[in-house]
Design a protein around this motif. Structure first.
Motif, mmCIF file in Angstrom:
data_model
loop_
_atom_site.group_PDB
_atom_site.id
_atom_site.type_symbol
_atom_site.label_atom_id
_atom_site.label_comp_id
_atom_site.label_asym_id
_atom_site.label_seq_id
_atom_site.Cartn_x
_atom_site.Cartn_y
_atom_site.Cartn_z
ATOM 1 N N PRO A 35 -5.466 5.435 1.662
ATOM 2 C CA PRO A 35 -5.076 6.726 2.213
ATOM 3 C C PRO A 35 -5.891 7.841 1.561
ATOM 4 O O PRO A 35 -6.170 7.791 0.373
ATOM 5 C CB PRO A 35 -3.597 6.843 1.851
ATOM 6 N N ASN A 77 -2.385 15.332 -2.660
ATOM 7 C CA ASN A 77 -3.105 14.124 -3.066
ATOM 8 C C ASN A 77 -4.464 14.045 -2.386
ATOM 9 O O ASN A 77 -5.419 13.514 -2.940
ATOM 10 C CB ASN A 77 -2.300 12.880 -2.671
ATOM 11 N N LEU A 127 -6.264 6.812 -8.708
ATOM 12 C CA LEU A 127 -5.497 5.585 -8.929
ATOM 13 C C LEU A 127 -5.754 4.971 -10.295
ATOM 14 O O LEU A 127 -5.041 4.064 -10.704
ATOM 15 C CB LEU A 127 -5.836 4.567 -7.838
ATOM 16 N N GLY A 128 -6.790 5.447 -10.982
ATOM 17 C CA GLY A 128 -7.094 4.882 -12.296
ATOM 18 C C GLY A 128 -7.437 3.408 -12.223
ATOM 19 O O GLY A 128 -7.181 2.651 -13.150
ATOM 20 N N TYR A 135 -14.232 -1.359 -1.248
ATOM 21 C CA TYR A 135 -14.403 -0.856 0.115
ATOM 22 C C TYR A 135 -15.645 0.023 0.287
ATOM 23 O O TYR A 135 -15.928 0.495 1.374
ATOM 24 C CB TYR A 135 -13.144 -0.103 0.563
ATOM 25 N N GLY B 49 -2.655 3.753 -13.020
ATOM 26 C CA GLY B 49 -3.812 3.210 -13.709
ATOM 27 C C GLY B 49 -3.490 2.164 -14.757
ATOM 28 O O GLY B 49 -4.387 1.626 -15.392
ATOM 29 N N THR B 91 4.485 8.962 3.048
ATOM 30 C CA THR B 91 3.386 8.718 3.988
ATOM 31 C C THR B 91 3.431 7.339 4.640
ATOM 32 O O THR B 91 2.932 7.170 5.748
ATOM 33 C CB THR B 91 2.026 8.895 3.286
ATOM 34 N N ASP B 93 1.681 4.819 4.226
ATOM 35 C CA ASP B 93 0.374 4.176 4.440
ATOM 36 C C ASP B 93 0.366 2.761 3.873
ATOM 37 O O ASP B 93 -0.242 1.858 4.430
ATOM 38 C CB ASP B 93 -0.739 4.984 3.759
ATOM 39 N N THR B 97 -0.530 -0.754 5.942
ATOM 40 C CA THR B 97 -1.703 -1.590 5.628
ATOM 41 C C THR B 97 -1.478 -3.039 6.050
ATOM 42 O O THR B 97 -2.404 -3.721 6.466
ATOM 43 C CB THR B 97 -2.020 -1.524 4.115
ATOM 44 N N SER B 106 -7.090 -4.597 -1.299
ATOM 45 C CA SER B 106 -5.978 -3.981 -2.020
ATOM 46 C C SER B 106 -5.083 -3.189 -1.087
ATOM 47 O O SER B 106 -5.458 -2.858 0.031
ATOM 48 C CB SER B 106 -6.484 -3.097 -3.160
ATOM 49 N N VAL B 108 -2.812 0.348 -1.218
ATOM 50 C CA VAL B 108 -2.687 1.545 -2.027
ATOM 51 C C VAL B 108 -1.506 2.373 -1.547
ATOM 52 O O VAL B 108 -1.317 2.550 -0.345
ATOM 53 C CB VAL B 108 -3.976 2.402 -1.907
ATOM 54 N N CYS B 109 -0.702 2.851 -2.494
ATOM 55 C CA CYS B 109 0.297 3.872 -2.173
ATOM 56 C C CYS B 109 -0.095 5.103 -2.980
ATOM 57 O O CYS B 109 0.083 5.137 -4.198
ATOM 58 C CB CYS B 109 1.706 3.427 -2.530
ATOM 59 N N LEU B 110 -0.650 6.098 -2.303
ATOM 60 C CA LEU B 110 -1.165 7.271 -3.003
ATOM 61 C C LEU B 110 -0.066 8.104 -3.654
ATOM 62 O O LEU B 110 -0.185 8.465 -4.830
ATOM 63 C CB LEU B 110 -1.994 8.110 -2.021
ATOM 64 N N PRO B 111 1.045 8.394 -2.948
ATOM 65 C CA PRO B 111 2.102 9.185 -3.601
ATOM 66 C C PRO B 111 2.653 8.480 -4.838
ATOM 67 O O PRO B 111 3.007 9.124 -5.817
ATOM 68 C CB PRO B 111 3.174 9.316 -2.523
ATOM 69 N N ARG B 113 0.924 6.438 -6.704
ATOM 70 C CA ARG B 113 -0.195 6.039 -7.582
ATOM 71 C C ARG B 113 -0.118 4.540 -7.866
ATOM 72 O O ARG B 113 -0.301 4.078 -8.992
ATOM 73 C CB ARG B 113 -0.171 6.788 -8.915
ATOM 74 N N PHE B 114 0.197 3.794 -6.794
ATOM 75 C CA PHE B 114 0.435 2.351 -6.889
ATOM 76 C C PHE B 114 -0.717 1.625 -6.218
ATOM 77 O O PHE B 114 -1.179 2.031 -5.158
ATOM 78 C CB PHE B 114 1.761 2.052 -6.172
ATOM 79 N N ILE B 115 -1.210 0.576 -6.853
ATOM 80 C CA ILE B 115 -2.251 -0.226 -6.218
ATOM 81 C C ILE B 115 -2.023 -1.703 -6.513
ATOM 82 O O ILE B 115 -1.750 -2.090 -7.647
ATOM 83 C CB ILE B 115 -3.668 0.262 -6.627
#
Ligand code: ZN
Lengths: 169, 135
Positions: A35, A77, A127-128, A135, B49, B91, B93, B97, B106, B108-111, B113-115
């Protein structure tokens, strides 16, 4: 003259915001599920402003587009993504536009690739994690198409405006 | 039209050099980063992170929950792969996915900060993986 340029900046910002909104309908997430990553159609505006008005005004339009875009979307974000993507593209295109051998197409493709790298950098920072790097190859390949499209659209614009004196009167 | 700079409107030969450079970069990054493109056997979950979980897909069928910056994410593991089944984020997103199954992919969840990233079976916790080099 001054007022005209200011008005032009405002108009270009509006067009850039419209293009940013439009690209939400393109299903890029199917290929790149990160995103915040966008195609970068608003780079058309950067190319136009860069050649028609110079780097200064192009920079202002870009900054306004990024900030207003984040406010309208209510998504802070995404701000880092559009800032890093947009400014990487702008810097590379400013440099490439000084090379006499390149046409609008080469400049735009270079800008689109830089836009991809900038956005991936934003994802890494947010995201660190280095996972988004996976990608980058796909995104770079996509940027060949986006860049060509940007080149085509801006070439059509300049061809259409060849007899129009924008800053007169 | 009086311009700051007069652009070339037709494609020029040197544009090919830019295309070549971008292609080389794409292929180079692809070779360096995409690995073998095989099936992802390990899932690595990071929040802010920091790696918070690592599990083998084959041995972890079922659901797992994570709390990421105030949002609850439910990860579902099946024989097809792994997906975020439910998320409290605004969101969604991450949910959209869908299922991922290949090494390198991968979610990703931006709000939050999860991956969640999939790694090949040979990749070890402290092995020479890209995270260790750059992150
Ligand atoms: Zn989410």
């Amino acid at each position: 003259m001054r007022t005209k340029k200011l008005t032009a900046c405002g108009l270009l910002t509006a067009v850039a915001l419209a293009l940013s909104y439009l690209e939400n309908f393109f299903p890029l997430a199917l290929a790149i599920p990160i995103p915040g990553i966008k195609l970068g159609l608003a780079n058309i505006v950067t190319v136009f402003a860069l050649y028609a008005m110079g780097a200064g005004p192009a920079f202002l339009v870009l900054a306004a587009r990024c900030l207003l875009g984040a406010v309208f979307a209510g998504n802070m974000n995404a701000l880092l993504f559009s800032l890093l993507g947009g400014f990487s593209a702008m810097l590379v295109m400013t440099a490439l536009s000084r090379l006499r051998g390149l046409s609008l197409y080469g400049v735009s493709i270079g800008g689109a690739a830089a836009h991809s790298c900038g956005q991936i950098a934003a994802a890494l920072l947010t995201l660190g994690s280095t996972a988004p790097m996976y990608y980058l190859p796909v995104l770079l390949a996509v940027s060949l198409f986006t860049g060509s499209l940007t080149g085509l659209v801006s070439a059509c614009l300049f061809r259409g405006l060849v007899h129009v004196d924008l800053w007169k009167g | 039209m009086n311009m700051k700079r007069r652009p070339k409107l037709r494609p020029a030969a040197w544009d090919g050099a830019v295309v070549g450079l971008v292609l080389a970069l794409a292929v180079g990054c692809g070779v360096l980063l995409r690995g073998n493109g095989g099936s992802g056997e390990m899932a690595v979950v990071s929040i802010n992170g920091e790696e918070v979980d690592r599990f083998s897909l084959a041995e972890s069928a079922g659901k797992r929950e994570y709390l990421a910056n105030g949002y609850v994410l439910v990860v579902a593991v099946s024989s097809e792969g792994v997906r975020v089944a439910e998320a409290g984020c605004p969101t969604q997103d991450c949910v959209h996915t869908g299922v991922i199954s290949r090494s390198g992919q991968s979610i990703v969840c931006l709000p939050g900060r999860f991956i969640l990233r999939l790694a090949g079976g040979t990749e070890r916790g402290n092995g020479p993986d890209v995270d260790a080099v750059i992150g």
